[in-house]
Design a protein around this motif. Structure first.
Motif, PDB file in Angstrom:
ATOM      1  N   ILE A   1       0.692  -1.295  -0.191  1.00  0.00           N
ATOM      2  CA  ILE A   1       0.105  -0.143  -0.073  1.00  0.00           C
ATOM      3  C   ILE A   1       0.709   1.389   0.060  1.00  0.00           C
ATOM      4  CG2 ILE A   1      -1.593   1.521   1.615  1.00  0.00           C
ATOM      5  CD1 ILE A   1      -2.903  -1.280   2.172  1.00  0.00           C
ATOM      6  N   GLY A   2       2.040   1.210   0.802  1.00  0.00           N
ATOM      7  CA  GLY A   2       2.955   2.238   0.835  1.00  0.00           C
ATOM      8  C   GLY A   2       3.286   2.641  -0.654  1.00  0.00           C
ATOM      9  N   ILE A   3       3.746   1.543  -1.102  1.00  0.00           N
ATOM     10  CA  ILE A   3       4.420   1.549  -2.653  1.00  0.00           C
ATOM     11  C   ILE A   3       3.494   2.036  -3.570  1.00  0.00           C
ATOM     12  CG2 ILE A   3       5.189   0.152  -4.657  1.00  0.00           C
ATOM     13  CD1 ILE A   3       6.723  -1.603  -2.567  1.00  0.00           C
ATOM     14  N   VAL A   4       2.208   1.652  -3.287  1.00  0.00           N
ATOM     15  CA  VAL A   4       1.089   2.323  -4.333  1.00  0.00           C
ATOM     16  C   VAL A   4       1.088   3.663  -3.886  1.00  0.00           C
ATOM     17  CG1 VAL A   4      -1.264   2.229  -4.774  1.00  0.00           C
ATOM     18  CG2 VAL A   4      -0.197   0.145  -4.538  1.00  0.00           C
ATOM     19  N   VAL A   5       0.861   4.172  -2.649  1.00  0.00           N
ATOM     20  CA  VAL A   5       0.867   5.645  -2.669  1.00  0.00           C
ATOM     21  C   VAL A   5       1.813   6.131  -3.191  1.00  0.00           C
ATOM     22  CG1 VAL A   5       0.890   7.251  -0.847  1.00  0.00           C
ATOM     23  CG2 VAL A   5      -0.587   5.348  -0.416  1.00  0.00           C
ATOM     24  N   LEU A   6       3.069   5.919  -2.980  1.00  0.00           N
ATOM     25  CA  LEU A   6       4.388   6.567  -3.632  1.00  0.00           C
ATOM     26  C   LEU A   6       4.201   6.613  -5.048  1.00  0.00           C
ATOM     27  CD1 LEU A   6       7.325   5.318  -1.375  1.00  0.00           C
ATOM     28  CD2 LEU A   6       6.455   7.744  -1.293  1.00  0.00           C
ATOM     29  N   GLY A   7       3.663   5.413  -5.518  1.00  0.00           N
ATOM     30  CA  GLY A   7       3.663   5.438  -7.080  1.00  0.00           C
ATOM     31  C   GLY A   7       2.509   6.342  -7.549  1.00  0.00           C
ATOM     32  N   ILE A   8       1.412   6.758  -7.002  1.00  0.00           N
ATOM     33  CA  ILE A   8       0.607   7.675  -7.424  1.00  0.00           C
ATOM     34  C   ILE A   8       1.007   8.954  -7.082  1.00  0.00           C
ATOM     35  CG2 ILE A   8      -1.640   8.554  -6.574  1.00  0.00           C
ATOM     36  CD1 ILE A   8      -2.482   5.610  -6.036  1.00  0.00           C
ATOM     37  N   ALA A   9       1.953   9.132  -6.133  1.00  0.00           N
ATOM     38  CA  ALA A   9       2.437  10.498  -6.039  1.00  0.00           C
ATOM     39  C   ALA A   9       3.461  10.849  -7.118  1.00  0.00           C
ATOM     40  CB  ALA A   9       3.221  10.356  -4.542  1.00  0.00           C
TER      41      ALA A   9
END
Length: 552
Positions: A193-201
């Motif tokens: 989930i952290g990776i997804v958030v960073l990816g969207i950012a």
């Protein structure tokens, strides 16, 4: 020069799409990241589940093997009440290994041990003992027993003779295994989930950055401007060449190709080549080095005389390239010819006005001194000189354009204190038109201009120019000899190269290069010889029957 493109909010080149480029990029990159996240997380979850279940199964099988090989267990089967020994033996093992159950049964599947003592003596549940009791296999199975669905390790118990006398079943409840899997997966899910958030950012940052690089333009706007630019480049009559900061060609339109090269050459083959190798002496290298523009320069490109404008291209305050635009001089030669004639007329009038003013002051002075006869003689002398000069030009040159040119140059020479003497054997019996007249006028004008430049620094009385011309034979021959310093051997090797000048000044070295070019087009030549007057002697030869004769 490049300037930052500022999009006009009111400008609408094309109907706006439902989503902007920035929104599309954020959405698509985020969708890609989410898809990868779902697939990768599902794979890792499955991998972790399979790994933990396999480890639990192996652990259960290992415990079952240890129990099956215990001598106490084997010996207990020979007793009248095996359960009393076996239950006490496996109970501490079950507690130490955290197994949900360790069940020992006989060959008929009757329990001798169980976590719930009340179920000792009952038949084992699950129906997965066959392979152990009949085939003697040790294996892992998953089945639902009296305590629920569990992962079990099954091992047969054999006596000293190797006969199967019972079975050991060690199990861990699937519910407990799933709890372990869930705990292990929790950290995985948080990380993903952290990776997804960073990816969207990151997708948002990339979208904003690319949009900024594109000057906040949409793809349709860029496509429209590209098509518009291509249409403008290919429809303009001016040749255009663009180079990068290294002088490599990055763009050339059709007009430039038509001016510079053969029709069978393709534009694509010039891209990426050095401008200096393809077209020497363009001056674009100077523009790239100095960052200064050049306007209305007359040059030779290919086989054509062109008028050139060259400007640097700046990006972020640095020279990123240069653009050259040019057009054939022949397309505007009628304007050029008119301007040349006006300039010659202006020079002649200026020289005559200056000389006439001097003569008037001389006459006025003589009259004021009472020297009437001297004044009259002076007037007659001037009139005779003028008539003689006009008569000489009329007798020696049938072409009125040549007469006008020579008259203008003689007047210019008089103003500079230079004497131009026409050889008495000089004779042009024909008037020429078109390209041949252009070559003759350009050649004579430039050679006389060079001679004036060469002798004007001499002492008074030593400024001499001799002119000879004839068309009696098959060629038009013009010879200009001066009393200047002459041309050194080193300079003679480069004197006809465009941009080379013995003066070492900027924007010079064009006249002789143009003369040689235009004379060569008529099948002629221009030669530098050692002059009889101590200076340089230029000889121009133009075949009367070569090129465009247009003779009348």
């Amino acid at each position: 020069m490049f300037h930052t493109y500022k999009s006009n909010k009111n400008e609408n080149l094309e109907p706006k799409a439902a989503l902007s480029l920035k929104s599309k990029m954020i959405f698509l990159i985020s969708l890609l990241i989410l898809s990868i996240f779902i697939l990768f997380t599902w794979f890792l979850h499955s991998f972790i589940s399979d790994t933990i279940e396999d480890q639990v199964g192996k652990r259960a099988l290992s415990v079952a093997k240890s129990v099956a090989n215990m001598s106490e267990i084997r010996s207990a089967f020979e007793l009248n009440d095996p359960a009393s020994v076996i239950q006490e033996t496996v109970a501490p093992i079950q507690e130490e290994t955290d197994a949900e159950f360790i069940v020992v049964g006989n060959k008929e599947g009757i329990r001798y041990s169980h976590p719930n003592p009340e179920r000792i003596g009952e038949k084992m549940v699950g129906g997965d003992n066959t392979r152990a009791l009949q085939n003697g296999e040790a294996y892992v199975s998953q089945s639902e027993g009296s305590l629920g669905l569990s992962i079990r390790g099954k091992v047969p118990i054999k006596d000293e003779a190797g006969n199967i006398i019972g079975v050991v079943s060690v199990g861990f409840l699937s519910e407990d295994v799933q709890g372990v899997i869930a705990n292990q997966s929790k950290s995985l899910w948080l990380t993903m989930i952290g990776i997804v958030v960073l990816g969207i950012a990151g997708a948002i940052f990339i979208a904003y950055h690319i949009k900024k690089l594109l000057f906040n333009m949409e793809p349709k706007d860029i496509s429209y401007l590209l098509l518009q630019k291509e249409a403008i480049l290919q429809s303009t009559h001016e040749g255009m060449i663009a180079v990068d900061h290294n002088g490599m060609i990055i763009m050339m339109n059709k007009a430039a190709k038509q001016i510079l090269f053969r029709e069978d050459q393709q534009l694509d083959q010039f891209s990426g080549k050095s401008i200096n190798q393809l077209i020497p002496h363009t001056g674009l290298s100077d523009v790239l080095e100095s960052g200064k523009s050049q306007y209305d320069k007359e040059m030779i490109f290919g086989e054509s005389i062109v008028i050139v404008n060259q400007v640097p291209v700046y990006m972020e305050g640095k020279v990123a390239g240069a653009v050259s635009t040019f057009r054939k001089k022949t397309e505007i030669e009628h304007v050029t010819r008119e301007l040349q004639q006006i300039k010659q007329y202006s020079n002649a009038q200026r020289a005559q006005t200056h000389e006439f003013a001097n003569s008037l002051y001389t006459i006025l002075g003589l009259l004021q001194l009472g020297e009437r006869e001297e004044a009259i003689d002076f007037i007659k002398k001037k009139r005779n000189i003028q008539e003689k000069q006009s008569q000489i030009l009329t007798q020696h040159a049938a072409d009125p354009v040549v007469q006008g040119l020579l008259q203008g140059k003689i007047n210019q020479a008089n103003e500079l204190g230079v004497t131009i003497s026409i050889h008495p054997d000089s004779q042009l019996n024909h008037a020429y038109h078109g390209d041949k007249q252009e070559a003759l006028i350009t050649g004579v004008g430039n050679m006389l201009e060079n001679a004036l430049e060469a002798v004007k620094s001499n002492q008074e009385g030593e400024r001499q120019i001799s002119l000879f011309f004839t068309d009696i034979g098959d060629d038009i021959v013009v010879e200009v000899d001066d009393s200047g310093q002459g041309v050194s051997e080193e300079a003679a090797a480069h004197i006809f190269e465009q941009g080379y000048s013995t003066k070492g000044e900027e924007n010079r070295g064009i006249g002789l290069a143009l003369t040689r070019h235009i004379v060569h087009k008529q099948g002629g030549q221009i030669i530098l010889e050692e002059g009889e007057m101590g200076g340089a002697c230029f000889v121009m030869i133009i075949p009367k029957g070569g090129g465009d004769s247009d003779e009348s």
